[in-house]
Motif scaffolding. Structure first.
Motif, short mmCIF file in Angstrom:
data_model
loop_
_atom_site.label_atom_id
_atom_site.label_comp_id
_atom_site.label_asym_id
_atom_site.label_seq_id
_atom_site.Cartn_x
_atom_site.Cartn_y
_atom_site.Cartn_z
N THR A 176 24.18 32.91 88.63
CA THR A 176 25.09 32.01 87.93
C THR A 176 24.45 30.65 87.79
O THR A 176 23.63 30.23 88.59
CB THR A 176 26.42 31.88 88.69
OG1 THR A 176 26.14 31.44 90.03
CG2 THR A 176 27.13 33.22 88.75
N TRP A 219 36.17 45.03 88.60
CA TRP A 219 36.96 43.85 88.93
C TRP A 219 38.44 44.12 88.69
O TRP A 219 38.82 44.64 87.63
CB TRP A 219 36.52 42.65 88.08
CG TRP A 219 35.15 42.14 88.39
CD1 TRP A 219 34.27 42.62 89.32
CD2 TRP A 219 34.49 41.05 87.74
NE1 TRP A 219 33.10 41.90 89.28
CE2 TRP A 219 33.21 40.93 88.33
CE3 TRP A 219 34.85 40.18 86.72
CZ2 TRP A 219 32.30 39.96 87.93
CZ3 TRP A 219 33.95 39.22 86.32
CH2 TRP A 219 32.69 39.11 86.93
N TRP A 255 33.39 26.99 82.84
CA TRP A 255 33.63 27.83 84.03
C TRP A 255 32.29 28.38 84.48
O TRP A 255 31.67 29.17 83.79
CB TRP A 255 34.60 28.95 83.64
CG TRP A 255 34.98 29.88 84.74
CD1 TRP A 255 35.47 29.53 85.98
CD2 TRP A 255 34.90 31.31 84.74
NE1 TRP A 255 35.72 30.66 86.73
CE2 TRP A 255 35.39 31.77 85.99
CE3 TRP A 255 34.50 32.25 83.79
CZ2 TRP A 255 35.46 33.11 86.33
CZ3 TRP A 255 34.57 33.60 84.12
CH2 TRP A 255 35.04 34.02 85.36
N ASP A 305 30.33 28.86 91.32
CA ASP A 305 31.26 29.47 92.26
C ASP A 305 32.72 29.12 91.96
O ASP A 305 33.59 29.30 92.81
CB ASP A 305 30.93 29.03 93.69
CG ASP A 305 29.56 29.53 94.14
OD1 ASP A 305 29.17 30.63 93.72
OD2 ASP A 305 28.88 28.81 94.89
N MET A 306 32.99 28.61 90.77
CA MET A 306 34.36 28.25 90.42
C MET A 306 35.24 29.50 90.44
O MET A 306 34.85 30.55 89.92
CB MET A 306 34.41 27.59 89.04
CG MET A 306 33.71 26.25 88.97
SD MET A 306 33.58 25.58 87.29
CE MET A 306 35.30 25.22 86.95
N GLU A 307 36.42 29.37 91.04
CA GLU A 307 37.35 30.49 91.12
C GLU A 307 38.09 30.67 89.80
O GLU A 307 38.55 29.70 89.20
CB GLU A 307 38.35 30.26 92.25
CG GLU A 307 37.73 30.23 93.64
CD GLU A 307 37.21 31.59 94.07
OE1 GLU A 307 37.68 32.61 93.51
OE2 GLU A 307 36.33 31.64 94.95
N PHE A 308 38.23 31.93 89.38
CA PHE A 308 38.95 32.22 88.15
C PHE A 308 40.40 31.75 88.23
O PHE A 308 40.94 31.15 87.29
CB PHE A 308 38.90 33.71 87.84
CG PHE A 308 39.83 34.13 86.73
CD1 PHE A 308 39.54 33.82 85.41
CD2 PHE A 308 41.00 34.83 87.01
CE1 PHE A 308 40.40 34.20 84.38
CE2 PHE A 308 41.86 35.21 85.99
CZ PHE A 308 41.57 34.89 84.68
N ALA A 309 41.06 32.01 89.36
CA ALA A 309 42.48 31.66 89.51
C ALA A 309 42.71 30.16 89.35
O ALA A 309 43.66 29.72 88.69
CB ALA A 309 43.00 32.14 90.86
N GLU A 310 41.86 29.35 89.96
CA GLU A 310 42.00 27.90 89.87
C GLU A 310 41.79 27.42 88.44
O GLU A 310 42.50 26.53 87.95
CB GLU A 310 41.03 27.21 90.83
CG GLU A 310 41.35 27.43 92.30
CD GLU A 310 40.41 26.68 93.21
OE1 GLU A 310 39.43 26.07 92.69
OE2 GLU A 310 40.62 26.69 94.43
N HIS A 311 40.79 28.00 87.78
CA HIS A 311 40.52 27.59 86.41
C HIS A 311 41.67 27.98 85.49
O HIS A 311 42.06 27.21 84.60
CB HIS A 311 39.22 28.25 85.92
CG HIS A 311 38.64 27.63 84.69
ND1 HIS A 311 39.11 27.92 83.43
CD2 HIS A 311 37.64 26.72 84.52
CE1 HIS A 311 38.42 27.23 82.53
NE2 HIS A 311 37.52 26.50 83.17
#
Length: 282
Positions: free
Chosen positions: A4, A122, A217, A220-226
């Protein structure tokens, strides 16, 4: 598996006030009903569509396109496009900034994404990807011929494939070098003379008062937070797609030349738009 991309700086902090949480609940509920309600409809139609049409999907891609268009209305995001859609057999390649890219590119054109095989497992996202006809590949040289044959089957069935040659998403303010691996499949004897590639730019405009990289995005950004900050923002921004002229694979000597051309087109447009945005901010 591609690493990433990381910006070298921490992501912008996420702050959601009381009204922001109200927007999260309202928009999130509407989005969930839209996505999973239409997913159920798609699966039911696919039960009839698959036996009669096989790889061809004359009906279900319209459901996917409707969902993606409606999603931007629920999010309150502006959506605009320019340029002509490719009508020839082949694929679309685009820069990659966010999970929102999938909604944006599906909203404009009925396409089938090419994704790494891990995505299929996923929760949530994997189900949606499989249901909408995503092509899953393994980055394994030993399976290169098998995956080329898979591309051939899908393209000859009339599917427009779409992949992100950067291999990972960024903050939306740069174009990473285009990896050439997936371009190789289009140089097979069966595809070289019929396949075309169309470069596309995906450009985000941040909400007023928010950091310019708001929709990016990465790392290590979290999908849920974004997702939460996207749902909570008071005055959403917008996304813009720019479709460039498609090019014929046979006009290029090899995959490296084709990838370099597509990267150059996307990079030139990106740099011009980012410079324009910076000028307007001043």
């Amino acid at each position: 598996m591609n690493p990433t991309w990381n910006s070298g700086s921490d992501p912008d902090p996420i702050r959601i006030g009381a009204l922001g949480w109200v927007r999260v609940i309202l928009r999130g509920t509407a989005l969930a009903v839209l996505v999973f309600g239409c997913l159920l409809l798609l699966l039911l139609i696919r039960l009839v569509e698959k036996p009669f049409f096989g790889l061809k999907r004359p009906l279900t891609p319209y459901i996917t396109q409707f969902v993606c268009r409606a999603a931007f209305r629920i999010l309150g995001m502006g959506f605009s496009t320019s340029g002509e859609l490719m009508i020839e057999h082949g694929a679309v390649v685009a820069n990659h900034s966010s999970w929102l890219d999938i909604f944006a590119l599906n909203a404009r054109k009925r396409v089938y994404f090419v994704s790494k095989s891990e995505v299929a497992s996923w929760p949530g996202i994997g189900w949606l990807a499989r249901a909408t006809g995503t092509v899953f590949i393994e980055r394994n040289p030993a399976r290169a011929r098998e995956q080329t044959q898979l591309f051939e089957q899908r393209l000859l069935a009339g599917h427009k494939l779409l992949f992100f040659p950067e291999g990972t998403s960024t903050d939306g303010f740069r174009i990473l070098p285009f990896k050439t691996t997936l371009f190789a499949a289009f140089f097979s004897d069966e595809l070289r003379n019929i396949a075309h590639i169309q470069p596309v730019n995906v450009i985000y405009h941040a909400p007023r008062g928010e950091p310019a990289r708001f929709y990016g995005w990465w790392g290590d950004m979290e999908f849920a937070e974004h997702l939460l900050k996207t749902l909570a923002v008071r005055r959403p921004g917008s996304v813009e797609l720019v479709y460039h002229p498609a090019v014929r694979v046979a006009d290029f000597a090899n995959r490296k030349a084709l990838a370099a051309h597509c990267e150059g087109v996307v990079r030139a447009c990106h740099d011009a738009r980012i410079t324009d945005q910076a000028t307007r901010i001043r």
